[in-house]
Design an enzyme around this catalytic site. Structure first.
Site, PDB file in Angstrom:
ATOM      1  N   GLU A 167       2.029  27.426  19.574  1.00 34.76           N
ATOM      2  CA  GLU A 167       1.287  28.046  18.476  1.00 34.76           C
ATOM      3  C   GLU A 167       0.893  29.488  18.773  1.00 34.76           C
ATOM      4  O   GLU A 167       1.103  30.411  17.966  1.00 34.76           O
ATOM      5  CB  GLU A 167       0.027  27.241  18.160  1.00 34.76           C
ATOM      6  N   HIS A 209       1.716  25.060  11.778  1.00 32.90           N
ATOM      7  CA  HIS A 209       1.571  23.598  11.779  1.00 32.90           C
ATOM      8  C   HIS A 209       1.967  23.087  13.165  1.00 32.90           C
ATOM      9  O   HIS A 209       3.008  23.510  13.699  1.00 32.90           O
ATOM     10  CB  HIS A 209       2.435  22.953  10.686  1.00 32.90           C
ATOM     11  N   ILE A 263      -7.582  22.867   0.691  1.00 37.97           N
ATOM     12  CA  ILE A 263      -6.458  22.897  -0.264  1.00 37.97           C
ATOM     13  C   ILE A 263      -6.517  24.248  -0.996  1.00 37.97           C
ATOM     14  O   ILE A 263      -7.575  24.600  -1.559  1.00 37.97           O
ATOM     15  CB  ILE A 263      -6.602  21.754  -1.305  1.00 37.97           C
ATOM     16  N   ASN A 273      -6.039  30.223  17.553  1.00 38.85           N
ATOM     17  CA  ASN A 273      -4.891  30.926  16.965  1.00 38.85           C
ATOM     18  C   ASN A 273      -5.305  32.313  16.477  1.00 38.85           C
ATOM     19  O   ASN A 273      -4.584  33.284  16.657  1.00 38.85           O
ATOM     20  CB  ASN A 273      -4.302  30.119  15.807  1.00 38.85           C
TER      21      ASN A 273
END
Ligand code: GRF
Length: 197
Positions: free
Chosen positions: A181, A110, A93, A14
């Site tokens: 994506e 996502h 996170i 990506n």
């Protein structure tokens, strides 16, 4: 000019789509000012170096506490002064403070059509395994803003991809990357850059 930092953890396909888009001009008015990975061995860092983009590895493993990692991560972002932070397969996170400081300036890709197959535990191949287990005929990818939740922020772009007979999670993941994506993440960045002027 939209100055972006891309956060990665893995192969960086990506990231490569973004690098190529900026070079080709399909992503306008944008400069990748840094790439940050939590994984020192991520091939994404090699892609950044090849493109002459400053690359940084900041891993929670290298800090005695989560707070120390969060501080180092935020300090690095602050030093780069990004207009937009792009999470491209970033499996960390985020510190809550980061979401406050960069509210509405963090986007994520996502590999499903949110709200399907998303939230805690749905990342990488697990997303495609769940899609195949449910027997959906169409899946895809979503670019969304990042908020305090997991994959819960405002949706920016989505693109559908057909599930084919005999698909394995790996085959489906590759098709979702190629057909969704790598198209909608650069497109979302270009749209945000255009809006910035
Ligand atoms: C992709 O599967 C993407 O959907 C997910 O993490 C993976 C990143 O792959 N967010 P890459 O590092 O961009 O190749």
């Amino acid at each position: 000019m939209l100055n972006i930092v891309v956060c990665v953890s893995g192969g960086g396909t990506n990231l490569q789509a973004i690098i190529d888009g900026v070079e080709k001009g399909t992503i306008r008015n944008t400069r990748i000012i840094g790439v940050i990975s939590n994984n020192a061995g991520a091939y994404a860092l090699e892609r950044a170096k090849k493109a002459g983009i400053p690359a940084f590895s900041i891993s929670p493993k290298n800090f005695e506490s989560r707070e120390a990692f969060n501080r180092a991560f935020l300090d690095q972002l602050e030093a780069l002064e990004p207009d937009l932070i792009v999470l491209a397969g970033f499996l960390v996170i985020l510190p809550e403070k980061m979401i406050e400081v960069y509210r509405d300036r963090i986007i994520n890709i996502h590999p499903s059509l949110i709200p399907s197959f998303c939230g805690t535990g749905y990342y990488g191949l697990k997303v495609h395994e769940a899609a195949l287990a449910r027997g959906v005929k169409v899946t895809g990818a979503t670019v969304h803003y990042v908020d305090e939740g997991t994959d819960t922020g405002k949706i920016i772009l989505q693109k559908a991809v057909e599930v084919l007979e005999g698909d394995t999670p790996e085959l489906l993941q590759r098709r979702v990357m190629e057909q969704a994506e790598w198209i909608i993440l650069p497109k979302a960045i270009d749209q945000i850059a255009g809006a910035k002027g």
